[in-house]
Write a protein that holds these residues in place. Structure first.
Motif, PDB file in Angstrom:
ATOM      1  N   GLU A 139       2.284   3.712 -14.792  1.00 61.40           N
ATOM      2  CA  GLU A 139       2.903   4.767 -13.991  1.00 61.40           C
ATOM      3  C   GLU A 139       2.796   4.405 -12.510  1.00 61.40           C
ATOM      4  OE1 GLU A 139       2.242   8.725 -16.729  1.00 61.40           O
ATOM      5  OE2 GLU A 139       1.015   8.475 -14.943  1.00 61.40           O
ATOM      6  N   TYR A 140       3.815   4.807 -11.776  1.00 64.90           N
ATOM      7  CA  TYR A 140       3.858   4.577 -10.338  1.00 64.90           C
ATOM      8  C   TYR A 140       3.808   5.922  -9.627  1.00 64.90           C
ATOM      9  CZ  TYR A 140       5.298  -0.117 -11.558  1.00 64.90           C
ATOM     10  OH  TYR A 140       5.338  -1.378 -12.067  1.00 64.90           O
ATOM     11  N   SER A 141       3.037   5.966  -8.539  1.00 63.99           N
ATOM     12  CA  SER A 141       2.978   7.151  -7.697  1.00 63.99           C
ATOM     13  C   SER A 141       2.800   6.681  -6.256  1.00 63.99           C
ATOM     14  CB  SER A 141       1.826   8.068  -8.117  1.00 63.99           C
ATOM     15  OG  SER A 141       0.592   7.393  -8.005  1.00 63.99           O
ATOM     16  N   LEU A 142       3.004   7.592  -5.321  1.00 60.39           N
ATOM     17  CA  LEU A 142       2.866   7.246  -3.916  1.00 60.39           C
ATOM     18  C   LEU A 142       1.414   7.362  -3.479  1.00 60.39           C
ATOM     19  CD1 LEU A 142       5.939   9.083  -2.343  1.00 60.39           C
ATOM     20  CD2 LEU A 142       5.715   6.659  -2.865  1.00 60.39           C
ATOM     21  N   GLY A 177       2.333   6.185   1.420  1.00 65.93           N
ATOM     22  CA  GLY A 177       3.689   6.425   0.918  1.00 65.93           C
ATOM     23  C   GLY A 177       4.117   7.870   1.086  1.00 65.93           C
ATOM     24  N   LEU A 178       3.197   8.801   0.829  1.00 69.07           N
ATOM     25  CA  LEU A 178       3.513  10.228   0.994  1.00 69.07           C
ATOM     26  C   LEU A 178       3.871  10.557   2.441  1.00 69.07           C
ATOM     27  CD1 LEU A 178       0.731  11.769  -1.263  1.00 69.07           C
ATOM     28  CD2 LEU A 178       3.199  11.890  -1.673  1.00 69.07           C
ATOM     29  N   GLY A 197       0.781  -1.230   0.000  1.00 69.69           N
ATOM     30  CA  GLY A 197       0.000   0.000   0.000  1.00 69.69           C
ATOM     31  C   GLY A 197       0.812   1.278   0.000  1.00 69.69           C
ATOM     32  N   ILE A 198       2.088   1.195  -0.379  1.00 73.30           N
ATOM     33  CA  ILE A 198       2.968   2.366  -0.423  1.00 73.30           C
ATOM     34  C   ILE A 198       2.915   3.020  -1.796  1.00 73.30           C
ATOM     35  CG2 ILE A 198       5.344   3.193  -0.119  1.00 73.30           C
ATOM     36  CD1 ILE A 198       4.126   2.042   2.469  1.00 73.30           C
ATOM     37  N   LEU A 199       2.895   2.207  -2.840  1.00 69.36           N
ATOM     38  CA  LEU A 199       2.856   2.689  -4.224  1.00 69.36           C
ATOM     39  C   LEU A 199       1.532   2.338  -4.884  1.00 69.36           C
ATOM     40  CD1 LEU A 199       6.286   1.783  -5.889  1.00 69.36           C
ATOM     41  CD2 LEU A 199       5.460   4.025  -5.245  1.00 69.36           C
ATOM     42  N   LEU A 200       1.131   3.201  -5.788  1.00 72.23           N
ATOM     43  CA  LEU A 200      -0.021   2.945  -6.640  1.00 72.23           C
ATOM     44  C   LEU A 200       0.504   2.690  -8.045  1.00 72.23           C
ATOM     45  CD1 LEU A 200      -3.109   2.953  -7.056  1.00 72.23           C
ATOM     46  CD2 LEU A 200      -2.909   5.393  -7.554  1.00 72.23           C
ATOM     47  N   ARG A 201       0.064   1.592  -8.636  1.00 74.30           N
ATOM     48  CA  ARG A 201       0.451   1.236 -10.007  1.00 74.30           C
ATOM     49  C   ARG A 201      -0.764   1.457 -10.889  1.00 74.30           C
ATOM     50  NH1 ARG A 201       0.053  -3.082 -13.566  1.00 74.30           N
ATOM     51  NH2 ARG A 201       1.930  -3.518 -14.780  1.00 74.30           N
TER      52      ARG A 201
END
Length: 114
Positions: A80-83, A87-88, A65-69
């Motif tokens: 694309e990967y984002s926090l 993660g933020l 649950g730290i990164l969103l794919r």
């Protein structure tokens, strides 16, 4: 003990290290920061990590649950990967770690991962 066993431990430090305790995960999080990055962009900004290890670490960070794919339905396929919010919340901690290094190291070099 497996990593999943450590994630179930009563100690918050043990659980945290089960998620972040690899060599590359904090660097990946710090590199993604508040951006949306594709795999190739991440690999280019982190030239010392192999593509296989990067793939594995991204998958684990997503599972935790730290990164969103985000996969886009286009040709060629784009991911694309984002926090995530979780993660933020780690960014200030990682920034403090960099500041700690600057304070106690004489090298004075800047982090290349931004």
């Amino acid at each position: 003990m497996t990593n999943d066993t450590f994630k179930m431990d009563k100690c918050p430090m043990t659980r945290t290290m089960a998620i972040l305790g690899s060599k590359w995960k904090p660097v990946i999080i710090y590199t993604v920061n508040k951006k949306h990055l594709r795999f190739g962009q991440l690999a280019a900004q982190m030239p010392l990590i192999s593509r296989k290890v990067l793939t594995d670490q991204l998958k684990e960070l997503e599972e935790d649950g730290i990164l969103l794919r985000e996969a886009y339905n286009e040709l060629p396929p784009r991911v694309e990967y984002s926090l995530t919010e979780k993660g933020l919340a780690l960014l200030p901690i990682l920034q403090q770690m960099c500041e700690w290094n600057r304070q106690f190291e004489k090298h004075g070099e800047e982090c290349t991962a931004r």
